[in-house]
Write a protein that holds these residues in place. Structure first.
Motif, short mmCIF file in Angstrom:
data_model
loop_
_atom_site.label_atom_id
_atom_site.label_comp_id
_atom_site.label_asym_id
_atom_site.label_seq_id
_atom_site.Cartn_x
_atom_site.Cartn_y
_atom_site.Cartn_z
N LYS A 57 -18.42 -20.82 33.85
CA LYS A 57 -18.60 -22.26 33.76
C LYS A 57 -18.61 -22.87 35.15
O LYS A 57 -17.63 -22.76 35.90
N CYS A 59 -18.35 -25.87 36.04
CA CYS A 59 -17.48 -27.02 36.21
C CYS A 59 -16.00 -26.68 36.00
O CYS A 59 -15.17 -27.57 35.87
N TYR A 60 -15.68 -25.38 35.92
CA TYR A 60 -14.30 -24.97 35.73
C TYR A 60 -13.78 -24.34 37.02
O TYR A 60 -14.44 -23.48 37.61
N ASP A 278 -9.07 -26.72 25.43
CA ASP A 278 -8.97 -27.58 26.61
C ASP A 278 -8.73 -26.67 27.81
O ASP A 278 -8.31 -25.52 27.66
N TYR A 279 -9.01 -27.20 28.98
CA TYR A 279 -8.77 -26.42 30.18
C TYR A 279 -8.32 -27.39 31.26
O TYR A 279 -8.93 -28.44 31.48
N ARG A 282 -11.08 -28.86 34.82
CA ARG A 282 -12.48 -29.14 34.52
C ARG A 282 -12.96 -30.24 35.45
O ARG A 282 -12.35 -31.29 35.58
N ILE A 289 -22.62 -28.72 30.48
CA ILE A 289 -21.69 -27.77 29.84
C ILE A 289 -22.21 -27.45 28.46
O ILE A 289 -22.46 -28.33 27.65
#
Length: 290
Positions: A57, A59-60, A278-279, A282, A289
Motif C-alpha cells: 500500500k 499510503c501505509y 484500521d491501520y 495511513r 487505495i
C-alpha cells in the motif's frame, strides 16, 4: 437438423431427448472425503503477512507493522461450498449465401440427423466454449425477391440463394457458491478470491446432495444448489458434468498493540491474505487505495 422439425423452433434452444441425460448418468464416481489439516498460524507468520500487506500500500507506513505487539491470535474456520454445472445448449437457425452452382448437400443425400445426435468434439470440462457447425443434408436452393417494386422489376431482381441449416453449440459453466456463517467483521466476498484446504470432492454427470456433513448449513446449501441447477438446465440444455466441492478456509483474527492502542486485522486463505479494519499509519499521498 431433424428435417421434420417445426419451422417455429428455429432460433430457439432445443432440449435434448428425455433419455439422453439418464444414459449419461448411469456410471458414477464415488465422492471423496479428503484428509486435511487446519493450517497453524504463528506470530511470525501473522507479522510477515501483515508487513507484506502494508508494503503493498503506497499510503501505509511500515513502522507500525514492524513494531506492533501481537496480543492474541484467534484461529477460525469457514467452509466454502461450490457447485459447478457444465452444461450444453444447442440452437438451430438458417444461414443464407448466394448460389454458385456448387454441390448442395440436401435431403437427396439422406435424412438430416437430429440436433443432439451430431457429434462435436468436447472442450475441456468447466470451461466456457461456443461453436457453430453445419447440419448435414440440410441445404436447399430457393428463389427470393431481394429489392425493388413492381412485378417486372421484382422479376429482374430475383436470385437463386442457397439456404443451409446450421446450429450453434454453447457450453457454459454455472457456479453456485455458499460460505458458512461466521461472526466476523469481514467482507464475505473476499473469501471467493482465496484458496482453501480441500475436504470434499464429488464429480459426476449428476451429483447427489450432501446430507451428512458436520456443518448443516453446507448440506442445506448442497441440496438447494443441486435443485436450482437441475431445474434450470434439464429442460433447455444437457448437463455434461457437475462438480461439488467443500473447502476449509483458515482465518486468523489478530489483535495487536501499537502506541498504547489496540487494533485488529485478519489473515485468511492459504495465501495468507490480509484484511485490516484500521491501520495507525495511513497517509494521503495522491494514490488510490483499493
Amino acid at each position: 437438423m431433424d428435417h421434420e422439425q417445426n419451422e417455429d423452433d428455429r432460433g430457439k434452444n432445443l432440449p435434448p431427448p428425455a433419455d439422453l441425460q439418464r444414459k449419461l448418468s448411469e456410471q458414477r464416481n464415488r465422492p471423496i472425503f479428503l484428509e486435511y489439516r487446519i493450517p497453524t498460524m504463528t506470530e511470525d507468520m501473522a507479522r510477515n503477512a501483515f508487513l507484506s500487506f502494508v508494503n503493498s500500500k503506497c499510503c501505509y507506513g511500515n513502522k507500525a507493522a514492524g513494531e506492533l505487539v501481537i496480543q492474541d491470535l484467534k484461529q477460525l474456520t469457514v467452509y466454502r461450498y461450490r457447485l459447478e454445472t457444465f452444461h450444453e445448449s444447442r440452437l438451430s437457425e438458417w444461414t443464407f449465401q448466394p448460389f454458385t452452382n456448387n454441390l448442395v448437400d440436401g435431403p437427396q443425400n439422406g435424412a438430416s440427423p437430429r440436433l443432439w445426435d451430431i457429434k462435436v468434439q468436447a472442450p475441456p470440462m468447466f470451461q466456457d466454449d461456443t461453436k457453430k457447425f453445419r447440419v448435414p443434408h440440410s441445404s436447399l436452393v430457393k428463389m427470393r425477391c431481394v429489392t425493388g417494386s413492381g412485378a417486372r422489376h421484382r422479376a429482374k431482381q430475383q436470385k437463386r440463394c442457397q439456404m443451409r441449416s446450421g446450429t450453434g453449440r454453447k457450453r457454459k459453466n454455472k457456479v453456485f457458491e455458499f460460505v458458512s456463517e461466521h461472526q466476523l467483521n469481514f467482507p464475505g466476498e473476499l473469501l471467493s478470491k482465496v484458496n482453501g484446504e480441500n475436504v470434499f470432492k464429488d464429480e459426476n454427470i449428476l451429483v447427489y446432495p450432501i446430507i451428512d456433513f458436520p456443518i448443516p448449513q453446507i448440506s442445506l446449501a448442497s441440496q438447494r444448489a443441486i435443485m436450482e441447477h437441475n431445474a434450470a438446465f434439464t429442460t433447455s440444455s444437457r448437463i455434461l458434468q457437475q462438480r461439488q466441492t467443500i473447502e476449509l478456509i483458515p482465518i486468523t483474527e489478530v489483535h495487536y498493540l501499537y502506541a498504547g492502542k489496540t487494533y485488529l486485522y485478519y489473515v485468511y486463505g492459504l495465501e495468507n491474505k490480509v484484511y485490516a479494519l484500521d491501520y495507525p499509519e495511513r497517509y494521503c499521498c495522491g494514490c488510490t487505495i483499493i
